[in-house]
Design a protein around this motif. Structure first.
Motif, PDB file in Angstrom:
ATOM      1  N   TYR A  28       0.810  -1.212   0.000  1.00 21.94           N
ATOM      2  CA  TYR A  28       0.000   0.000   0.000  1.00 21.94           C
ATOM      3  C   TYR A  28       0.849   1.270   0.000  1.00 21.94           C
ATOM      4  N   ILE A  29       2.051   1.205   0.549  1.00 26.58           N
ATOM      5  CA  ILE A  29       2.910   2.393   0.559  1.00 26.58           C
ATOM      6  C   ILE A  29       3.579   2.601  -0.797  1.00 26.58           C
ATOM      7  N   GLU A  30       4.186   1.527  -1.321  1.00 26.41           N
ATOM      8  CA  GLU A  30       4.902   1.646  -2.590  1.00 26.41           C
ATOM      9  C   GLU A  30       3.965   1.673  -3.789  1.00 26.41           C
ATOM     10  N   ARG A  31       2.822   1.095  -3.648  1.00 27.80           N
ATOM     11  CA  ARG A  31       1.768   1.022  -4.655  1.00 27.80           C
ATOM     12  C   ARG A  31       2.125   0.107  -5.820  1.00 27.80           C
ATOM     13  N   ARG A  32       3.310   0.179  -6.363  1.00 26.62           N
ATOM     14  CA  ARG A  32       3.693  -0.715  -7.445  1.00 26.62           C
ATOM     15  C   ARG A  32       4.231  -1.999  -6.839  1.00 26.62           C
ATOM     16  N   SER A  33       3.668  -3.102  -7.192  1.00 25.23           N
ATOM     17  CA  SER A  33       4.051  -4.382  -6.629  1.00 25.23           C
ATOM     18  C   SER A  33       5.274  -4.939  -7.346  1.00 25.23           C
ATOM     19  N   PHE A  34       5.964  -5.839  -6.668  1.00 19.96           N
ATOM     20  CA  PHE A  34       7.075  -6.521  -7.318  1.00 19.96           C
ATOM     21  C   PHE A  34       6.569  -7.611  -8.255  1.00 19.96           C
ATOM     22  N   LEU A  35       5.275  -7.924  -8.187  1.00 15.98           N
ATOM     23  CA  LEU A  35       4.661  -8.856  -9.125  1.00 15.98           C
ATOM     24  C   LEU A  35       3.992  -8.078 -10.248  1.00 15.98           C
TER      25      LEU A  35
END
Length: 164
Positions: A28-35
């Motif tokens: 939720y903080i970074e918004r962009r997932s590593f997936l």
């Protein structure tokens, strides 16, 4: 000694649940997932659906593991925790190896190692400690609840007969 092992393992499961909550917060903080495919053509500006879905999944898994920690003496709850661990490993491995939406990086390998160690512990430790065999009576929970309700009805009838 066996109780110390059980308490240590419960702490381990709680640690894994805490790690999942950390992953959810990071989603939720970074918004962009590593997936997911990180090419700019795949995303609509401001759309972080994959990250939110992964965050909610991590929260659900953490809740399942907390219940597994608290109710480790119930076989179905341990099964639920084990299934959530196995599904997480399948998710990360298929995303990395089959769909190739991510690489085999720290964010994929570390949770898989952590989850596999926990899954092995869930398969081995409750059986070794015979947690599921230590119940004093062989009745299941439904039978116990029905017996309690039967006693409740008898007491309420007796109470009704005593009132004028």
């Amino acid at each position: 000694m066996e109780r110390k092992l059980l308490y240590a393992f419960r702490g381990w499961i709680a640690f894994v649940a805490f790690m999942d909550l950390g992953t959810a917060v990071r989603c939720y903080i970074e918004r962009r997932s590593f997936l997911g495919d990180h090419s700019e053509t795949q995303f609509i500006e401001g759309d972080y659906t994959i990250s939110r879905i992964l965050g909610i999944y991590c929260i659900l898994k953490a809740v399942a593991l907390v219940h597994c920690t608290l109710y480790i003496h119930y076989k179905p709850v341990v099964s639920m925790g084990g299934c959530s661990l196995a599904i997480t490993m399948v998710l990360y491995m298929t995303e990395a190896l089959y769909f190739r939406s991510t690489t085999l990086n720290f964010y994929v390998i570390f949770p898989c190692i952590l989850n596999s160690m926990t899954l092995v512990g869930l398969l081995y430790i409750p059986r070794r400690l015979r947690l599921w065999e230590q119940r004093g009576d062989n009745d299941d929970e439904n039978s116990q609840l029905l017996k309690q309700m039967g006693g409740y009805k008898k007491r309420s009838r007796a109470h009704k007969n005593k009132t004028p």
